[in-house]
Design a protein around this motif. Sequence first.
Motif, mmCIF file in Angstrom:
data_model
loop_
_atom_site.group_PDB
_atom_site.id
_atom_site.type_symbol
_atom_site.label_atom_id
_atom_site.label_comp_id
_atom_site.label_asym_id
_atom_site.label_seq_id
_atom_site.Cartn_x
_atom_site.Cartn_y
_atom_site.Cartn_z
ATOM 1 N N LEU A 126 0.834 -1.199 0.000
ATOM 2 C CA LEU A 126 0.000 0.000 0.000
ATOM 3 C C LEU A 126 0.870 1.251 0.000
ATOM 4 C CD1 LEU A 126 -2.655 -0.926 2.709
ATOM 5 C CD2 LEU A 126 -2.936 -0.990 0.231
ATOM 6 N N SER A 127 0.345 2.325 -0.538
ATOM 7 C CA SER A 127 0.999 3.627 -0.431
ATOM 8 C C SER A 127 0.614 4.256 0.906
ATOM 9 C CB SER A 127 0.543 4.537 -1.568
ATOM 10 O OG SER A 127 -0.825 4.877 -1.393
ATOM 11 N N GLY A 128 1.341 5.283 1.283
ATOM 12 C CA GLY A 128 0.959 6.035 2.466
ATOM 13 C C GLY A 128 -0.435 6.625 2.316
ATOM 14 N N GLU A 183 -2.955 5.443 0.613
ATOM 15 C CA GLU A 183 -3.960 4.395 0.789
ATOM 16 C C GLU A 183 -4.145 4.063 2.264
ATOM 17 O OE1 GLU A 183 -3.723 1.539 -3.017
ATOM 18 O OE2 GLU A 183 -1.765 2.009 -2.109
ATOM 19 N N VAL A 184 -3.046 4.065 3.018
ATOM 20 C CA VAL A 184 -3.129 3.836 4.460
ATOM 21 C C VAL A 184 -3.933 4.959 5.109
ATOM 22 C CG1 VAL A 184 -1.770 3.714 6.594
ATOM 23 C CG2 VAL A 184 -1.004 2.475 4.548
ATOM 24 N N ILE A 185 -3.653 6.206 4.727
ATOM 25 C CA ILE A 185 -4.393 7.349 5.268
ATOM 26 C C ILE A 185 -5.871 7.246 4.915
ATOM 27 C CG2 ILE A 185 -4.729 9.852 4.983
ATOM 28 C CD1 ILE A 185 -1.614 10.039 4.919
ATOM 29 N N ALA A 186 -6.185 6.870 3.680
ATOM 30 C CA ALA A 186 -7.590 6.739 3.262
ATOM 31 C C ALA A 186 -8.320 5.693 4.109
ATOM 32 C CB ALA A 186 -7.668 6.381 1.780
ATOM 33 N N ARG A 187 -7.620 4.661 4.525
ATOM 34 C CA ARG A 187 -8.234 3.657 5.411
ATOM 35 C C ARG A 187 -8.431 4.206 6.820
ATOM 36 N NH1 ARG A 187 -5.530 -2.185 3.812
ATOM 37 N NH2 ARG A 187 -6.353 -2.210 1.688
ATOM 38 N N LYS A 188 -7.533 5.100 7.250
ATOM 39 C CA LYS A 188 -7.626 5.671 8.596
ATOM 40 C C LYS A 188 -8.763 6.694 8.700
ATOM 41 C CE LYS A 188 -2.681 5.154 9.579
ATOM 42 N NZ LYS A 188 -2.636 4.306 10.749
ATOM 43 N N VAL A 189 -9.046 7.423 7.616
ATOM 44 C CA VAL A 189 -10.121 8.417 7.594
ATOM 45 C C VAL A 189 -11.018 8.140 6.382
ATOM 46 C CG1 VAL A 189 -9.056 10.268 8.954
ATOM 47 C CG2 VAL A 189 -8.520 10.071 6.539
ATOM 48 N N PRO A 190 -11.803 7.066 6.441
ATOM 49 C CA PRO A 190 -12.586 6.652 5.268
ATOM 50 C C PRO A 190 -13.650 7.660 4.840
ATOM 51 C CG PRO A 190 -13.198 5.358 7.204
ATOM 52 C CD PRO A 190 -12.001 6.179 7.588
ATOM 53 N N VAL A 194 -6.761 12.934 -1.719
ATOM 54 C CA VAL A 194 -6.052 13.201 -2.972
ATOM 55 C C VAL A 194 -4.571 13.352 -2.625
ATOM 56 C CG1 VAL A 194 -5.737 14.792 -4.918
ATOM 57 C CG2 VAL A 194 -8.038 14.370 -4.004
ATOM 58 N N LYS A 195 -3.724 12.600 -3.299
ATOM 59 C CA LYS A 195 -2.276 12.745 -3.138
ATOM 60 C C LYS A 195 -1.841 13.892 -4.046
ATOM 61 C CE LYS A 195 1.552 10.867 -1.588
ATOM 62 N NZ LYS A 195 1.667 10.642 -0.151
ATOM 63 N N ALA A 196 -1.163 14.881 -3.481
ATOM 64 C CA ALA A 196 -0.703 16.029 -4.274
ATOM 65 C C ALA A 196 0.377 16.779 -3.522
ATOM 66 C CB ALA A 196 -1.873 16.972 -4.582
ATOM 67 N N PHE A 197 1.120 17.604 -4.232
ATOM 68 C CA PHE A 197 2.157 18.475 -3.690
ATOM 69 C C PHE A 197 3.268 17.721 -2.962
ATOM 70 C CE2 PHE A 197 -1.753 21.173 -3.574
ATOM 71 C CZ PHE A 197 -1.392 22.035 -4.592
ATOM 72 N N GLY A 242 -4.104 9.631 -12.060
ATOM 73 C CA GLY A 242 -5.027 8.507 -11.986
ATOM 74 C C GLY A 242 -5.593 8.273 -10.594
ATOM 75 N N ALA A 243 -5.911 7.011 -10.320
ATOM 76 C CA ALA A 243 -6.543 6.610 -9.063
ATOM 77 C C ALA A 243 -5.543 6.659 -7.904
ATOM 78 C CB ALA A 243 -7.111 5.204 -9.199
ATOM 79 N N LEU A 244 -6.042 6.562 -6.690
ATOM 80 C CA LEU A 244 -5.207 6.670 -5.499
ATOM 81 C C LEU A 244 -4.114 5.602 -5.448
ATOM 82 C CD1 LEU A 244 -4.906 8.497 -3.035
ATOM 83 C CD2 LEU A 244 -6.307 6.876 -1.750
ATOM 84 N N VAL A 245 -4.323 4.475 -6.084
ATOM 85 C CA VAL A 245 -3.309 3.428 -6.110
ATOM 86 C C VAL A 245 -2.004 3.934 -6.735
ATOM 87 C CG1 VAL A 245 -4.069 2.416 -8.311
ATOM 88 C CG2 VAL A 245 -2.948 0.974 -6.607
ATOM 89 N N VAL A 246 -2.081 4.950 -7.579
ATOM 90 C CA VAL A 246 -0.899 5.530 -8.229
ATOM 91 C C VAL A 246 -0.022 6.262 -7.208
ATOM 92 C CG1 VAL A 246 -0.123 7.157 -10.026
ATOM 93 C CG2 VAL A 246 -2.072 5.658 -10.442
#
Length: 188
Positions: free
Chosen positions: A81-83, A85-92, A97-100, A149-153
């Motif tokens: 998992l990416s960081g 994706e881990v964050i998205a699981r912690k605050v569903p 959005v991953k950026a910057f 793309g999607a968060l998996v990226v």
Amino acid sequence: MTFSYSRDPAKPARLAASAGVGARFGTPREAVEGAETVLLAVPWPSVDDVLRQAGPLIGQVLIDCTNPRVEEEVPELGGGLSGSEVIARKVPEARVVKAFNTVPWEVLRLVGRGPPGLAPDLLCGNDVEAKEEVAQLAGHLNFRPVDAGALVVARELEAFALLIAHLAYGREDGPDLTYRFGRYGGRP
């Protein structure tokens, strides 16, 4: 705009003062209360604490700027998992959005002073509207947003950020390093 959470307790107040009229500082809960968009830019070991203090972030866009460095720092990454994706699981309830995360902070400070679109901002996420909001914000900040793309990226964006960090801080080139994407063959 509300600044919050730092290892240096005086830093949020200094940032708010330098940001100008309307900027303030407060607790993570105060910072996210009523905010449409939340920017998470803390060292990875602080993520759990700041998210706990912030609360559930229901429906809010959470821009994740974190860059976990090694699997030992983030055991969850051992599963691929990416960081983000881990964050998205912690605050569903949040719209992550991953950026910057692929631009050194020294460049972030200067982008608004340079020519428009000089520095790209790679972003990814599963919520199309949230990505559009972050892309608009990036454009207002003088970036050229690129939807990856999607968060998996985020897995690749975090690895790319480590390369940028190596080039910016691990060599003599200096932290003002940025990158550009272009097209060959006359396509815009």
